[in-house]
Enzyme design. Structure first.
Site, PDB file in Angstrom:
ATOM      1  N   ILE A 137      30.299  48.746  33.533  1.00 17.25           N
ATOM      2  CA  ILE A 137      30.952  50.036  33.234  1.00 17.25           C
ATOM      3  C   ILE A 137      32.276  49.813  32.506  1.00 17.25           C
ATOM      4  O   ILE A 137      33.121  49.056  32.976  1.00 17.25           O
ATOM      5  CB  ILE A 137      31.254  50.820  34.537  1.00 17.25           C
ATOM      6  CG1 ILE A 137      29.990  51.001  35.362  1.00 17.25           C
ATOM      7  CG2 ILE A 137      31.905  52.160  34.226  1.00 17.25           C
ATOM      8  CD1 ILE A 137      30.242  51.595  36.745  1.00 17.25           C
ATOM      9  N   GLY A 188      17.823  40.646  47.390  1.00 11.31           N
ATOM     10  CA  GLY A 188      18.855  39.939  46.618  1.00 11.31           C
ATOM     11  C   GLY A 188      20.067  40.800  46.318  1.00 11.31           C
ATOM     12  O   GLY A 188      20.936  40.398  45.551  1.00 11.31           O
ATOM     13  N   LYS A 206      38.721  45.154  43.748  1.00 14.27           N
ATOM     14  CA  LYS A 206      38.495  45.986  42.559  1.00 14.27           C
ATOM     15  C   LYS A 206      39.475  47.162  42.501  1.00 14.27           C
ATOM     16  O   LYS A 206      40.012  47.473  41.437  1.00 14.27           O
ATOM     17  CB  LYS A 206      37.037  46.467  42.541  1.00 14.27           C
ATOM     18  CG  LYS A 206      36.069  45.300  42.291  1.00 14.27           C
ATOM     19  CD  LYS A 206      34.634  45.676  42.567  1.00 14.27           C
ATOM     20  CE  LYS A 206      33.686  44.527  42.263  1.00 14.27           C
ATOM     21  NZ  LYS A 206      32.330  44.743  42.806  1.00 14.27           N
ATOM     22  N   GLY A 303      25.058  42.186  37.824  1.00 13.61           N
ATOM     23  CA  GLY A 303      23.840  41.634  37.227  1.00 13.61           C
ATOM     24  C   GLY A 303      23.867  41.564  35.707  1.00 13.61           C
ATOM     25  O   GLY A 303      24.934  41.593  35.075  1.00 13.61           O
TER      26      GLY A 303
HETATM   27  N1  HSE Z   1      28.881  42.030  45.353  1.00 15.81           N
HETATM   28  C1  HSE Z   1      29.259  43.007  44.393  1.00 15.81           C
HETATM   29  C2  HSE Z   1      28.576  44.327  44.693  1.00 15.81           C
HETATM   30  C3  HSE Z   1      28.936  42.634  42.981  1.00 15.81           C
HETATM   31  O1  HSE Z   1      27.798  44.444  45.637  1.00 15.81           O
HETATM   32  O2  HSE Z   1      28.833  45.276  43.985  1.00 15.81           O
HETATM   33  C4  HSE Z   1      29.926  41.709  42.397  1.00 15.81           C
HETATM   34  O3  HSE Z   1      31.215  42.223  42.414  1.00 15.81           O
END
Ligand code: HSE
Length: 428
Positions: A137, A188, A206, A303
């Site tokens: 994003i 996963g 974040k 991803g």
């Molecule tokens: N583990 C993070 C999430 C992804 O589940 O959004 C990488 O920051």
């Protein structure tokens, strides 16, 4: 097609690194045309055993970082290793060798942002980190550039895909926390050790990054109050739904007279809030400001799509190099605002209690809330599903965090209150 060439090095060829390599190859022509330069991979830093695999794909590779630092042709180093060690040192070394840096690493930016920006500034290079929040994003550049004219008052994010997937499944299937965690791990989406995601640390890093940019004042990971989703039950989610709310793990950044309020915790969001319909592993960041009013940025938070954000930073720097103009995107934390203490933050709250089903019980509970200056918005009573008695679900008006904590202590002292199942903030 452009004859100009910018040479880059990539550190790490894991999930994001591999995706960046693939997109740079698959979309080579479109990227070259838009960047105005051909972006070539001069070297890739990997562990020794990974080198043959890259060579088989016709890609360069080394396990010696000096090969990259001492290569004068490499102008951009793209750090995709993640974590603090050795990524932070690699970033600083690249900067001190005069190389521009792109990273997807939220840990280093949230913890060492000031040091990294100072080093970038000293070396007159660019340091970009679009992929560190919200995966693919676009949110860092929009906050730094497109939203420049705004006085931003609020940044709210669903910035952890793992927990959003789990909460979505709990709502859809009525399943409990342990069941959805196992399912997320099997797919996963959650790691074998899910602590960083489910305890809110990933989201805290974040929001530290987003709040620093939105409020022009450095917010570090340690400044963020955190509470994860481990105590959320299917019953909380069901009651919330009956009342018109959805439970989400929300990263909150707000500015008020008391300072910058930064926290991560579960909330009940009204179903009409744009973030309430962000489901599964998707992420979204909601920004409120003047004059923009409200804006929301939505997309895949991790991803393969993350390559989009990493490469957009590479292209941005390549354009700068081409124009002889790097060092354009410096640190935007030109103020030093205080962090609002958690106790002083204000929210509405949802409380779920197990009480005796006797005359006068509601009155006793209401008296405690009144004494603690907690004004009630709605009260719902049902027969208890578990154990004897009745369940009471209360939604308060906005109160300070410390008042709700005091009310909780006093409620526990009442003999008619058998259990306080949950206390969850409501974001109106
Ligand atoms: N583990 C993070 C999430 C992804 O589940 O959004 C990488 O920051």
């Amino acid at each position: 097609m452009s004859e100009k060439v910018i040479k880059i090095a990539i550190l790490g060829a894991g999930t994001i690194g591999g995706s960046v390599l693939k997109v740079l190859k698959d979309n080579h022509d479109i990227i070259t045309q838009r960047a105005g330069t051909d972006i070539q991979i001069k070297n890739i830093l990997v562990l020794p055993h990974e080198i043959p695999k890259l060579h088989e794909q016709g890609l360069p590779a080394t396990s010696s970082y000096d090969d990259i630092l001492n290569d004068p042709e490499i102008q951009i180093v793209v750090e995709l290793i993640g974590g603090i060690k050795p990524a932070k040192d690699f970033i600083l070394q690249a900067m001190n060798h005069g190389k521009n840096v792109v990273t997807a690493n939220k840990d280093v930016v949230a913890q060492f942002g000031s040091e990294l920006f100072e080093t970038a500034d000293k070396n007159k290079i660019d340091f970009l980190f679009e992929a560190s929040v919200g995966g693919a994003i676009p949110i860092i550049m929009p906050l730094k550039r497109s939203l420049t004219p705004n006085k931003i008052t609020e940044v709210l994010g669903i910035v952890n895909g793992t927990t959003n997937y789990m909460l979505t499944k709990m709502k859809e299937d009525g399943a409990d926390y342990d069941t959805v965690l196992k399912e997320a791990q099997a797919k996963g989406y959650a790691e074998a050790n899910p602590a960083a995601d489910v305890e809110g640390k990933d989201a805290a890093r974040k929001i530290a990054i987003l709040a620093s940019i939105a409020f022009n004042s450095r917010v570090k990971f340690e400044d963020v109050s955190m509470e994860g989703i481990t105590k959320i039950t299917p019953e909380d989610i069901r009651y919330a739904a009956q009342l018109g709310y959805t439970v989400k793990l929300l990263a909150v950044g707000k500015e008020s007279d008391l300072g910058v309020d930064v926290r991560v915790h579960p909330v009940l969001l009204p179903n009409k809030h744009p973030l309430a319909s962000v489901n599964g592993v998707f992420n979204a960041i909601f920004v409120r400001g003047n004059p923009i009013d409200e804006a929301m940025f939505y997309g895949p938070g991790a991803g393969y799509p993350t390559a989009s954000a990493v490469i957009s930073d590479i292209v941005e720097i390549a354009r700068g190099i081409d124009l002889g103009n790097v060092g354009r995107f410096g640190c935007t934390c030109y103020e030093q605002k205080k962090i609002c203490p958690l106790d002083e933050t204000e929210s509405s709250y949802f409380l779920r209690l197990l009480v005796n089903d006797d005359p006068g019980v509601l009155g006793q509970i209401a008296t405690v809330f009144g004494k603690m200056n907690v004004s009630l918005k709605s009260v719902m009573q049902t027969n208890a599903e578990f154990g004897e008695g009745a369940e009471i679900v209360v939604i308060t008006h906005e109160v300070k965090h410390k008042n709700i904590l005091q009310a909780e202590v006093e409620l526990k002292k009442l003999s008619c209150v058998n259990k306080i199942f949950s206390v969850i903030r409501v974001e109106e």
